[in-house]
Design a protein around this motif. Sequence first.
Motif, PDB file in Angstrom:
ATOM      1  N   SER A 325       0.833  -1.207   0.000  1.00  0.00           N
ATOM      2  CA  SER A 325       0.000   0.000   0.000  1.00  0.00           C
ATOM      3  C   SER A 325       0.864   1.251   0.000  1.00  0.00           C
ATOM      4  CB  SER A 325      -0.922   0.000   1.217  1.00  0.00           C
ATOM      5  OG  SER A 325      -1.870  -1.050   1.128  1.00  0.00           O
ATOM      6  N   ASP A 329       1.000   4.077  -2.966  1.00  0.00           N
ATOM      7  CA  ASP A 329       0.834   5.517  -2.735  1.00  0.00           C
ATOM      8  C   ASP A 329       1.977   6.310  -3.358  1.00  0.00           C
ATOM      9  OD1 ASP A 329      -1.541   5.217  -1.371  1.00  0.00           O
ATOM     10  OD2 ASP A 329      -0.614   5.193   0.614  1.00  0.00           O
ATOM     11  N   ARG A 332       1.323   6.596  -6.970  1.00  0.00           N
ATOM     12  CA  ARG A 332       0.250   7.560  -7.205  1.00  0.00           C
ATOM     13  C   ARG A 332       0.786   8.991  -7.123  1.00  0.00           C
ATOM     14  NH1 ARG A 332      -2.558   3.845  -3.510  1.00  0.00           N
ATOM     15  NH2 ARG A 332      -3.985   2.548  -4.739  1.00  0.00           N
ATOM     16  N   ASP A 333       1.651   9.248  -6.134  1.00  0.00           N
ATOM     17  CA  ASP A 333       2.213  10.593  -5.980  1.00  0.00           C
ATOM     18  C   ASP A 333       3.057  10.982  -7.189  1.00  0.00           C
ATOM     19  OD1 ASP A 333       1.008  10.810  -3.519  1.00  0.00           O
ATOM     20  OD2 ASP A 333       2.805  10.256  -2.376  1.00  0.00           O
TER      21      ASP A 333
END
Length: 795
Positions: A325, A329, A332-333
Amino acid sequence: MLTGTIELLRGQTQRRLDMELVGEENILDGADVDDPDSIREIDYIGTQDSDWYSGKFLRHGQDVHSLPEVPAIKRLTTAKQDYKKLRLGKDTLDFRRTGELQDMAKPVYASENIHSVDVRLAVMKKNTTALKNLLHDLKNIRADGKEIPALIIDDEADQASVNTVNPRSTKESRADAKKRSTINKLIAQLLQELPRAQYVGYTATPFANVFISPDDSEDLFPKDFLVSLEPSSQYAGGRYFHDLGVIDDDAKNDSGRSNEAAFVRDLIADGESDPQAEDQEIRDALDAFVLSGAIKKWRQANLEGFEYRHHTMLVHESVRTSEHSELADRFRDVWAQAGYSTPAGMARLRSLYDSDFRRVHDSRAEWENLPMPERFDELKMAIGEAVNDITADTDPVVVVNGTKDSDYDAMDFQLRPYWRVMVGGAKLSRGFTVEGLTVSYYRRRATAADTLMQMGRWFGYRPGYGDLVRLYIARDVVDSKGKSYDLYDAFTSIIEDEEEFRDQLRKFSELKEDGRPVVRPIHVPPLVFQQLPWLRPTGTNKMYNAVLQYEGDGGVAKDFNSLADRGDGSRNRTHLEAIAPLLQGLSAPATFWGANGRDFTARTRVASAQEVLTALRQIELVSKDQLSPTVAMMERAIREGTLDDWAIIVPQVGESYRRAVNGSEISIGERQRRKDRPGYAGSEPRHRTVLEVVAGKPGMERKAGDAADASATSTRGALLLTFAFDPVVTKEEAAADGRPEKSRLKRSAWPDKIQPEDVATLISLAMPYGSAPRGRIGFGVRREDEPDMAIVDSD
């Protein structure tokens, strides 16, 4: 059909069998396709499956249920449901309760009955509940299991089924071991309940039998046949992505000749000390994902025959599901900052297109049928479409780590197009096809020092986009002990092992006159240990029964460079003394021509077969058994009159490499021992070419030169002798990776006088082609009273 341990994989397997074997008529089972109520609960047609409605499911063309001479297929499992107890529906499984038998007095397998009974098909997970349900029902039907013919196909047979052990892993989960033991016992019970069953195990690794725990493998160790399946020409496997063997230095950066240069992009940033550099590498991989997706969109829009329903990227950095996870993230950033609709983002993609994708595509004639836009500007609209599809669910990233079936809910490739970045990898059930996989990002953190055996997720079928695949992989990973290793090189070593072994299996995949196979599964362990002597069987009180007695392949060069660690150097001295007589009376230097037109200078002589035998009997590799089958083959060839003598070939390089050692002048190389295993890498292609020309291998188009032609006779083998400087390992080097530093191997660091203990002797040879034109191999057993047992008790 036994699949993996995840329901989505079972469902995928069920769907493929339904589409390509079962067919529409058996799936419908007489249902009225025009009645919505009748088809609502039926697989595929009731779920609006696009492949069903586009006619991709098999159609038999007639009602198989109305043809008594044609068996129908009764599905005991469905696309969404594993095997459950049939309870009141046990008649579906019971051959004696359905009116199918023509002669009730005779067994199901009798010729009078076998052609009229329907097939029962169950596609099942390797799951204790499902297997127990099937066993329960088989024990509670009228038909006796002894009369039922059965075919049990075990996909990924070394996963969950057999009690496997991992020789490269030092720790193993007790829970996993217990689970495998339970599945192993249940499959064994199934075979006992259906004694007429034929068991076929499929696995991606040809070494699978070696990884079966000797203490637990008696019941499921395959015994009869072993077949190496040939992939289609469309399969992109190890040979596609890796440069197997030694390639010339001038080809390493040429994407037209080097697979590494074409497909592999290095990850070298240290995320701990420089997270921004690591973020940039993540962005580079995401850029490749977006750009390759845009090229797919452009091809699909501009030419017929190109369709790309799925486009995926796989990210694997840790085996710990708790870290997935956090990694998702981070991706995604980076995606949020990439700015694919901004001038800066477009400028990056333009540069990537010109410097990478266009250049790589144009480097190979095999991709001429895959169109590319003349100018990057033609891709601008397609880039927008690709970004839209990747963010269709608002989130470009999904975590897929296999901890539970719900992880896969968003990844059902049958429901809709799927364009996503998938974070996970190690727990992704083996055998599951990641559709549209184009970019892989593979980086293991220091704490993830687990096995490399779950490898090659970037392998597979890449129709219409083989030129777009990219592998971003860590080249300098530091493990928990502070040792550095190159992930790509580690994968290459494993793939080289498997490919060489597959070649050997293909060579001997034929039948004897009595119909028995030349090589059976029982023979795999000694073949593996002859090629990979550093792998040893596990289990203190068991051993493999088969023994490789002799083996040879006429005209084919073979390296014997698996030297044990230097130690005190006594083995080096013994080897040099053993081959010293072969160095006496060498000719003046002559020129030989090898692979890719590269020449080399060598001194030669002809030695009797007995001289060479005497020398080779004194050579001790990391395993005493590694060279002995070849020596035994040479002895057979001498007796049969197909081997008289050997051409001894000793390459000679510049004067600064030459040293007088133990009374002989030899050329010593600056080679470094391998990091991943004992000994040295294989011989150079140019050397191997000359060996095979001299040994008479047919179909050798290259001319090795007058010296090679003059050395060749029909009963002459070719023996190559090369040497490497092998100094004592310092304490600091032993604590690092156990090898001398490269700087100490340079000529400038050599002592004025080199001792025999500091010289490693490397041997390559090719038997005369006529001694084994089709390859020859022979096995024996340790226990002649139990010749068919794979595992026997140690003495």
